[in-house]
Design a protein around this motif. Structure first.
Motif, PDB file in Angstrom:
ATOM      1  N   VAL A   1      10.016 -16.358 -13.597  1.00 39.07           N
ATOM      2  CA  VAL A   1      10.626 -17.602 -13.755  1.00 39.07           C
ATOM      3  C   VAL A   1      10.608 -17.977 -14.630  1.00 39.07           C
ATOM      4  N   THR A   2      11.098 -19.013 -15.432  1.00 35.23           N
ATOM      5  CA  THR A   2      10.776 -19.963 -16.875  1.00 35.23           C
ATOM      6  C   THR A   2      10.878 -20.904 -16.054  1.00 35.23           C
ATOM      7  N   GLU A   3       9.669 -21.733 -17.011  1.00 35.50           N
ATOM      8  CA  GLU A   3       9.098 -23.225 -16.982  1.00 35.50           C
ATOM      9  C   GLU A   3      10.082 -23.971 -15.948  1.00 35.50           C
ATOM     10  N   ASP A   4      11.455 -24.036 -17.280  1.00 38.19           N
ATOM     11  CA  ASP A   4      12.363 -24.875 -16.673  1.00 38.19           C
ATOM     12  C   ASP A   4      13.093 -24.934 -15.446  1.00 38.19           C
ATOM     13  N   GLN A   5      13.209 -24.050 -14.534  1.00 34.44           N
ATOM     14  CA  GLN A   5      13.689 -23.270 -13.053  1.00 34.44           C
ATOM     15  C   GLN A   5      12.561 -23.633 -12.268  1.00 34.44           C
ATOM     16  N   LEU A   6      11.402 -23.905 -12.600  1.00 34.70           N
ATOM     17  CA  LEU A   6      10.168 -23.863 -11.875  1.00 34.70           C
ATOM     18  C   LEU A   6      10.097 -26.006 -11.627  1.00 34.70           C
ATOM     19  N   THR A   7      11.046 -26.950 -12.269  1.00 33.93           N
ATOM     20  CA  THR A   7      10.526 -28.202 -12.435  1.00 33.93           C
ATOM     21  C   THR A   7      11.269 -28.705 -11.872  1.00 33.93           C
ATOM     22  N   GLY A   8      10.634 -29.906 -10.855  1.00 31.09           N
ATOM     23  CA  GLY A   8      10.515 -30.025  -9.501  1.00 31.09           C
ATOM     24  C   GLY A   8       9.898 -29.140  -7.894  1.00 31.09           C
ATOM     25  N   LEU A   9       9.955 -28.328  -8.633  1.00 34.38           N
ATOM     26  CA  LEU A   9       9.604 -27.239  -7.205  1.00 34.38           C
ATOM     27  C   LEU A   9       8.270 -27.384  -6.638  1.00 34.38           C
TER      28      LEU A   9
END
Length: 116
Positions: free
Chosen positions: A84-92
């Motif tokens: 995953v990218t860092e952006d995709q993990l935002t808020g998870l």
């Protein structure tokens, strides 16, 4: 003895054909200026699944997800790490139920999109 000679001759012949095939850079292209060359840009298909985030590794850029069966890639339910990218993990966070899509290339599963 005859069989050995035939086998050697066949091998030499086959190798010479592959050597000729590698000589394509010298091919004359006269009269082909207007011809367009099609390039293969085939990407692995995208599959979708639902699951629960079990772990997040920000150093390795992976999310471990326990997911249900994924018929598109013939997977049974399992728990595995996805890139995953860092952006995709935002808020998870761990424990979140998610719906996600991923692409499987070269044995590596990469998240395309993910949401709660």
């Amino acid at each position: 003895m005859k069989l050995t000679l035939i086998a050697v001759a066949s091998t030499v012949f086959a190798l010479s054909l592959s050597a000729l095939a590698e000589d394509m850079p010298g091919m004359k292209m006269d009269g082909m200026e207007g011809m367009q060359m099609k390039q293969e840009t085939t990407q692995a298909p995208v599959a979708t699944a639902d699951g629960t985030i079990k772990a997040i590794d920000t150093v390795k850029h992976t999310a471990t997800i326990a997911h249900g069966a994924v018929p598109a890639v013939q997977w049974p339910p399992m728990t595995m790490a996805f890139s995953v990218t860092e952006d995709q993990l935002t808020g998870l966070s761990i424990g979140d139920r998610v719906s996600f899509s991923f692409r499987l290339e070269g044995g590596k599963a990469t998240i395309v999109s993910i949401k709660k």
